[in-house]
Design a protein around this motif. Sequence first.
Motif, PDB file in Angstrom:
ATOM      1  N   ALA A 159       0.829  -1.207   0.000  1.00 21.44           N
ATOM      2  CA  ALA A 159       0.000   0.000   0.000  1.00 21.44           C
ATOM      3  C   ALA A 159       0.863   1.257   0.000  1.00 21.44           C
ATOM      4  O   ALA A 159       0.593   2.220  -0.721  1.00 21.44           O
ATOM      5  CB  ALA A 159      -0.938  -0.004   1.209  1.00 21.44           C
ATOM      6  N   GLY A 160       1.924   1.245   0.802  1.00 20.90           N
ATOM      7  CA  GLY A 160       2.822   2.391   0.850  1.00 20.90           C
ATOM      8  C   GLY A 160       3.563   2.599  -0.466  1.00 20.90           C
ATOM      9  O   GLY A 160       3.791   3.734  -0.896  1.00 20.90           O
ATOM     10  N   LYS A 161       3.928   1.506  -1.110  1.00 18.81           N
ATOM     11  CA  LYS A 161       4.629   1.608  -2.398  1.00 18.81           C
ATOM     12  C   LYS A 161       3.695   2.182  -3.465  1.00 18.81           C
ATOM     13  O   LYS A 161       4.122   2.967  -4.320  1.00 18.81           O
ATOM     14  CB  LYS A 161       5.146   0.234  -2.808  1.00 18.81           C
ATOM     15  CG  LYS A 161       6.280  -0.272  -1.915  1.00 18.81           C
ATOM     16  CD  LYS A 161       6.638  -1.715  -2.214  1.00 18.81           C
ATOM     17  CE  LYS A 161       7.716  -2.205  -1.253  1.00 18.81           C
ATOM     18  NZ  LYS A 161       7.997  -3.649  -1.414  1.00 18.81           N
ATOM     19  N   ILE A 162       2.417   1.793  -3.437  1.00 23.92           N
ATOM     20  CA  ILE A 162       1.438   2.340  -4.378  1.00 23.92           C
ATOM     21  C   ILE A 162       1.313   3.847  -4.173  1.00 23.92           C
ATOM     22  O   ILE A 162       1.318   4.626  -5.128  1.00 23.92           O
ATOM     23  CB  ILE A 162       0.069   1.649  -4.203  1.00 23.92           C
ATOM     24  CG1 ILE A 162       0.149   0.196  -4.679  1.00 23.92           C
ATOM     25  CG2 ILE A 162      -1.026   2.398  -4.962  1.00 23.92           C
ATOM     26  CD1 ILE A 162      -1.079  -0.631  -4.337  1.00 23.92           C
ATOM     27  N   LEU A 163       1.204   4.260  -2.903  1.00 21.30           N
ATOM     28  CA  LEU A 163       1.098   5.697  -2.602  1.00 21.30           C
ATOM     29  C   LEU A 163       2.333   6.443  -3.080  1.00 21.30           C
ATOM     30  O   LEU A 163       2.229   7.535  -3.652  1.00 21.30           O
ATOM     31  CB  LEU A 163       0.893   5.891  -1.103  1.00 21.30           C
ATOM     32  CG  LEU A 163       0.800   7.338  -0.610  1.00 21.30           C
ATOM     33  CD1 LEU A 163      -0.363   8.068  -1.293  1.00 21.30           C
ATOM     34  CD2 LEU A 163       0.632   7.375   0.907  1.00 21.30           C
ATOM     35  N   SER A 164       3.504   5.867  -2.869  1.00 23.30           N
ATOM     36  CA  SER A 164       4.743   6.493  -3.311  1.00 23.30           C
ATOM     37  C   SER A 164       4.744   6.679  -4.826  1.00 23.30           C
ATOM     38  O   SER A 164       5.153   7.731  -5.340  1.00 23.30           O
ATOM     39  CB  SER A 164       5.943   5.637  -2.880  1.00 23.30           C
ATOM     40  OG  SER A 164       7.161   6.245  -3.251  1.00 23.30           O
TER      41      SER A 164
END
Length: 361
Positions: free
Chosen positions: A342-347
């Motif tokens: 999820a954090g990688k998608i946001l990044s």
Amino acid sequence: MGNSIPMGWEVLVNMKILEEENRGRRKKIRVENLDDLWFLEKILRPGDVVYAMTYRREEKRNDSIRPEKRERVPVFLGIRVKDFKIHEYSDRLRILGIIELGPALGEHHTLNVGVGSVITLEKEEWSDEELEFLREAIESSEKVKVLIVAMDEEGAQISLLRERGIDHIAWIDSGISGKMFHDRRDEEKIRFFQEVAKKIESIGPEKIIVAGPGFTKEEFLKFLAVRYPELRKKSFSDDVSSSGITGVQEVIRRGTPERFLEESRIVEESKAIDKLLEGISKEEFSSYGLEDVEESLDFGAVDLLLISDDFYRKNREKCEELIRRVRSTGGSFRIVSTSHDAGKILSNLGGVAALLRFKYK
């Protein structure tokens, strides 16, 4: 003081306030996530005193003929804060100060505070703003507590599962011997179950996994049903081959706690990103990228501001501005770890996005 922790400071009760002393001026705090680190930086002021376990080089020995290698050793220090800053390339808050408690009085020392760190923060007086930050940090850290009890006839290991690790709280010996007569064994088993139940009750978990080999766990669950019905309602059974810490680790490897962790941070962040992506696909109630998010803030439309931890580290001042703005309109924020998908998608979406409370265009 040496390496010892002063009496009365070592007891943890369960950002979380663990303990308050000195008429509320001194608060013992555990940093549980990246948001807590941000809140802690907002609370700190030059002149505060921070106490923590840390590492320092051993003091030089004057009686040594040859120079000896100075090793880093654990020590409990109190430092008077001079400066502090979240390190640009790591999820740590660096606190620089002058040692006021411990060895090497008057020397400079830097504390590195990260997720999982426990510190004691002392102020001459806590302002209303600082107490409000602390309250928000505590509220944002409230999570479901999952307790694992791995037991057999020899004893019970009680461990608390946290979002970023596990605390092995206590081992309770049963006191039961194979040489005991039947009546004595029953008495000891009831005493053992009572001690385990009282310990669980004192922790106040939301969910309890009672695991182990054999029939002891089932007998304990029956005991809870009669003596502690509220605890029984929260309890679930799991079969593992061992008790103790080995049994706790087996429960975790089997994935048993996952169904009880719907409120865990990773799940929460994943749900927020899923909702963001859904909004993006429907072109409603979502914005992403710095320009769009700032426009959403202009309209007071942001309900939840999402910032990836890598974006925060690289754009700290801008992120603090965004956080101030969303807080001023009653919204909230979340710093999302890029250690999971999820954090990688946001990044990849630019590192900053928002869930909106209403459509404005």
